[in-house]
Design an enzyme around this catalytic site. Structure first.
Site, PDB file in Angstrom:
ATOM      1  N   ASP A  91      35.693   9.714 -18.677  1.00  0.00           N
ATOM      2  CA  ASP A  91      37.301   9.636 -18.622  1.00  0.00           C
ATOM      3  C   ASP A  91      37.766   8.931 -19.925  1.00  0.00           C
ATOM      4  O   ASP A  91      36.936   8.215 -20.689  1.00  0.00           O
ATOM      5  CB  ASP A  91      37.831   9.038 -17.393  1.00  0.00           C
ATOM      6  CG  ASP A  91      37.410   7.707 -17.146  1.00  0.00           C
ATOM      7  OD1 ASP A  91      37.044   6.962 -18.042  1.00  0.00           O
ATOM      8  OD2 ASP A  91      37.644   7.365 -16.183  1.00  0.00           O
ATOM      9  N   GLY A  93      39.944   6.444 -19.884  1.00  0.00           N
ATOM     10  CA  GLY A  93      40.259   4.842 -19.912  1.00  0.00           C
ATOM     11  C   GLY A  93      41.489   4.599 -19.632  1.00  0.00           C
ATOM     12  O   GLY A  93      41.874   3.613 -19.002  1.00  0.00           O
ATOM     13  N   PHE A  95      43.415   5.839 -16.921  1.00  0.00           N
ATOM     14  CA  PHE A  95      43.818   5.404 -15.461  1.00  0.00           C
ATOM     15  C   PHE A  95      43.331   3.744 -15.109  1.00  0.00           C
ATOM     16  O   PHE A  95      44.313   3.139 -14.696  1.00  0.00           O
ATOM     17  CB  PHE A  95      43.002   6.320 -14.594  1.00  0.00           C
ATOM     18  CG  PHE A  95      43.234   5.918 -13.028  1.00  0.00           C
ATOM     19  CD1 PHE A  95      44.227   6.207 -12.355  1.00  0.00           C
ATOM     20  CD2 PHE A  95      42.082   5.282 -12.422  1.00  0.00           C
ATOM     21  CE1 PHE A  95      44.629   5.964 -11.091  1.00  0.00           C
ATOM     22  CE2 PHE A  95      42.180   4.791 -11.161  1.00  0.00           C
ATOM     23  CZ  PHE A  95      43.450   5.355 -10.435  1.00  0.00           C
ATOM     24  N   ASP A 265      35.592  14.896  -9.331  1.00  0.00           N
ATOM     25  CA  ASP A 265      34.719  13.568  -9.381  1.00  0.00           C
ATOM     26  C   ASP A 265      35.646  12.735  -8.307  1.00  0.00           C
ATOM     27  O   ASP A 265      36.661  12.787  -8.114  1.00  0.00           O
ATOM     28  CB  ASP A 265      34.951  12.773 -10.792  1.00  0.00           C
ATOM     29  CG  ASP A 265      36.112  12.077 -11.014  1.00  0.00           C
ATOM     30  OD1 ASP A 265      36.433  10.957 -10.711  1.00  0.00           O
ATOM     31  OD2 ASP A 265      37.244  12.825 -11.202  1.00  0.00           O
ATOM     32  N   CYS A 303      20.862  17.937   8.347  1.00  0.00           N
ATOM     33  CA  CYS A 303      20.779  17.461   7.087  1.00  0.00           C
ATOM     34  C   CYS A 303      19.463  17.190   6.522  1.00  0.00           C
ATOM     35  O   CYS A 303      18.498  16.655   7.176  1.00  0.00           O
ATOM     36  CB  CYS A 303      21.474  16.114   6.517  1.00  0.00           C
ATOM     37  SG  CYS A 303      21.426  15.492   4.967  1.00  0.00           S
ATOM     38  N   CYS A 305      18.676  15.558   3.573  1.00  0.00           N
ATOM     39  CA  CYS A 305      18.338  14.585   2.589  1.00  0.00           C
ATOM     40  C   CYS A 305      17.346  13.773   2.867  1.00  0.00           C
ATOM     41  O   CYS A 305      16.842  13.376   4.053  1.00  0.00           O
ATOM     42  CB  CYS A 305      19.671  13.927   2.401  1.00  0.00           C
ATOM     43  SG  CYS A 305      20.084  12.516   3.921  1.00  0.00           S
ATOM     44  N   CYS A 308      18.068  11.128   5.728  1.00  0.00           N
ATOM     45  CA  CYS A 308      17.865  11.955   7.212  1.00  0.00           C
ATOM     46  C   CYS A 308      16.501  12.308   7.549  1.00  0.00           C
ATOM     47  O   CYS A 308      16.462  12.575   8.904  1.00  0.00           O
ATOM     48  CB  CYS A 308      18.880  12.969   7.087  1.00  0.00           C
ATOM     49  SG  CYS A 308      20.774  12.570   7.464  1.00  0.00           S
ATOM     50  N   HIS A 334      22.688   9.795   1.309  1.00  0.00           N
ATOM     51  CA  HIS A 334      23.071  10.932   2.201  1.00  0.00           C
ATOM     52  C   HIS A 334      24.212  11.462   1.764  1.00  0.00           C
ATOM     53  O   HIS A 334      24.572  12.629   1.826  1.00  0.00           O
ATOM     54  CB  HIS A 334      22.870  10.122   3.583  1.00  0.00           C
ATOM     55  CG  HIS A 334      23.983  11.186   4.635  1.00  0.00           C
ATOM     56  ND1 HIS A 334      23.394  12.348   5.033  1.00  0.00           N
ATOM     57  CD2 HIS A 334      25.072  11.313   4.847  1.00  0.00           C
ATOM     58  CE1 HIS A 334      24.349  12.981   5.658  1.00  0.00           C
ATOM     59  NE2 HIS A 334      25.364  12.352   5.775  1.00  0.00           N
TER      60      HIS A 334
END
Length: 379
Positions: A91, A93, A95, A265, A303, A305, A308, A334
Site C-alpha cells: 500500500d 502508506g 492510510f 486485503d 475444515c 486446515c 483442525c 485456521h
C-alpha cells in the site's frame, strides 16, 4: 513477462480471472493476507502459502520507518528479506499516515508527520511513496492518496478526492515501468456516487494497470459499502483488476465479489486469531469460551486446515487460558485457511455459473451459528 490481467469467466457481475506478475500468477477473486512489517503475524511464510495464499500485502508506512526501504533494498528486496517468493502488493502508506502518525500536516506536496514509534519527523509525497515501493520491489504498487475520513460532507469528500487524483497523476509519472510490475490507482469520493464516478474517470484518463476502491470499511456499514460498490464498479475498466481495500468480514467478501470486485486485503483473520476469534462456516466463535474446554471437536469439523486436522477445541482453549502463543498461532492458521477456502469456493462457483446458489448457501450457513452437538466425538 508483462503485468497482465485476464478475465476467464463471468457470472453476473462477478469475474474469475488471473493476474500475471513478475513473481507469479494470482487467481482472482483473491484475498491477500496482511504482512504489515514484512511478516504475517504468527505464521511462517511457508504456512501462509499452504493456506492457498498467492499474494501478500506489505506496508509502506511501517517498512519506511523500520527497517527502512533502503535497508530492505540493500538486503535483496522484500521477497528475499521475508522469504516469500510469490507476488507482493504494497500500500502507499497514506492510510497509516492518517490513522497512526502524530501531528500530521497535509499540503499539495504531500504529508509531513511524526512517527508513531519514536516521534521522528518524516515526509511522504507521491514520488517518495512510489520510490519506497520500488525499493521494496513490490509487484503491485499503489498510488499515494488521502484516505477521506468518514463521515465527510460532500464538499470535504470532493476536495479530498481531487487532491488524491492530482497525487495519482504524480504517482503514475514517478512509477518506473518494468516487466511484470504494475501500479494501481485508487478511487475515492466517500459515499457520493457522482464523486466516485468522477474519480474513476480521472484515473482511467491517467491510465493504471489496476483500480482500487479506497475509503470504504471506515465505519459506513455494509449496506452503504455495497451501494457505493454498485455505483463505482461499473465505471471501472473490464480489462483490469479491481481491488477493494481493507475488506473485510466473510459476508463482505461474498457481497463484493457478487458486485464485481477481484481482490481484497484485511487484517481481520490474523488479528482475530490473536484475540481468540475463529471463523467457521457457521460464523465466528470465541475460543476462550468455557464451553470449549471439554470439546474434542476441531474448530470447524468441515475444515481441512492443519489446526483442525490435528488439534481439538479443548486443547486450543487450554492454550489460550494459559496464554501460550501456540493458541493464537493455530487459530490464525485456521482463519487464513478459511479465507482462502472461501475464495477458492467463489472462484469455482463463478466457473460453473452457480455463484448465486453458492452465496445463498454461504449466508444460510454463516447465519446459523455454531452448533454444539454437531459431530460430537462418540455422539
Amino acid at each position: 513477462m508483462k503485468f497482465n490481467y485476464q478475465k476467464l469467466q463471468q457470472d453476473g457481475a462477478a469475474r474469475r480471472g488471473k493476474i500475471k506478475t513478475a513473481h507469479g500468477e494470482i487467481d482472482t477473486p483473491a484475498f491477500m493476507p496482511v504482512g504489515t512489517a514484512a511478516t504475517v503475524k504468527g505464521m511462517l511464510p511457508e504456512q501462509v502459502a499452504e493456506t492457498g495464499a498467492q499474494i501478500l500485502l506489505g506496508n509502506t508506512y511501517h517498512l519506511m520507518l523500520r527497517p527502512t526501504a533502503e535497508r530492505v533494498a540493500s538486503l535483496g528486496g522484500l521477497h528475499k528479506f521475508m522469504n516469500w517468493n510469490k507476488p507482493i502488493l504494497t500500500d502507499s502508506g497514506g492510510f497509516q499516515v492518517m490513522s497512526l502518525s502524530k501531528l500530521r500536516k497535509i499540503t499539495e506536496e504531500g504529508v509531513t508527520f511524526q512517527s508513531h514509534i519514536d516521534g521522528s519527523r518524516h515526509s511522504l509525497t507521491p514520488e517518495r511513496s512510489i520510490e519506497i515501493q520500488h525499493l521494496l520491489d513490490a509487484d503491485i504498487t499503489m498510488s499515494f492518496d488521502e484516505c477521506t475520513p468518514f463521515p465527510a460532507t460532500e464538499a470535504v469528500a470532493a476536495d479530498s478526492m481531487h487532491l488524491s487524483m492530482r497525487w495519482a497523476k504524480r504517482s503514475r509519472d514517478a512509477f518506473k515501468r518494468r516487466d511484470g510490475y504494475g501500479i494501481f490507482g485508487i478511487v475515492q469520493g466517500s459515499i457520493y456516487p457522482e464523486l466516485r464516478k468522477e474519480s474513476a474517470e480521472a484515473l482511467k484518463k491517467i491510465g493504471f494497470d489496476g483500480y482500487a476502491i479506497g475509503g470504504l470499511a471506515v465505519g459506513e456499514g455494509q449496506e452503504l459499502m455495497f451501494q457505493t460498490l454498485e455505483t463505482t464498479v461499473p465505471n471501472l475498466p473490464e480489462d483490469a483488476p479491481r481491488y477493494l481495500m481493507g475488506v473485510g468480514k466473510p459476508p463482505d467478501l461474498v457481497g463484493a465479489v457478487l458486485r464485481g470486485v477481484d481482490m481484497f486485503d484485511c487484517v481481520l483473520p490474523t488479528r482475530s486469531g490473536r484475540t481468540a476469534q475463529a471463523f467457521t462456516r457457521r460464523g465466528t466463535i470465541n475460543m476462550m469460551n468455557a464451553r470449549h474446554k471439554d470439546d474434542l471437536r476441531p474448530i470447524d469439523p468441515d475444515c481441512s486446515c492443519y489446526a483442525c486436522q490435528n488439534y481439538s477445541r479443548a486443547y486450543i482453549n487450554h492454550l489460550l487460558k494459559c496464554q501460550e502463543m501456540l493458541g493464537p498461532m493455530l487459530i490464525t492458521r485456521h482463519n487464513l485457511h478459511y479465507y482462502q477456502e472461501l475464495m477458492a469456493g467463489l472462484r469455482g462457483a463463478i466457473e460453473t455459473g452457480t455463484l448465486n446458489a453458492f452465496a445463498s448457501k454461504f449466508h444460510e450457513q454463516y447465519a446459523g451459528g455454531d452448533i454444539d452437538e454437531l459431530l460430537t466425538v462418540g455422539g
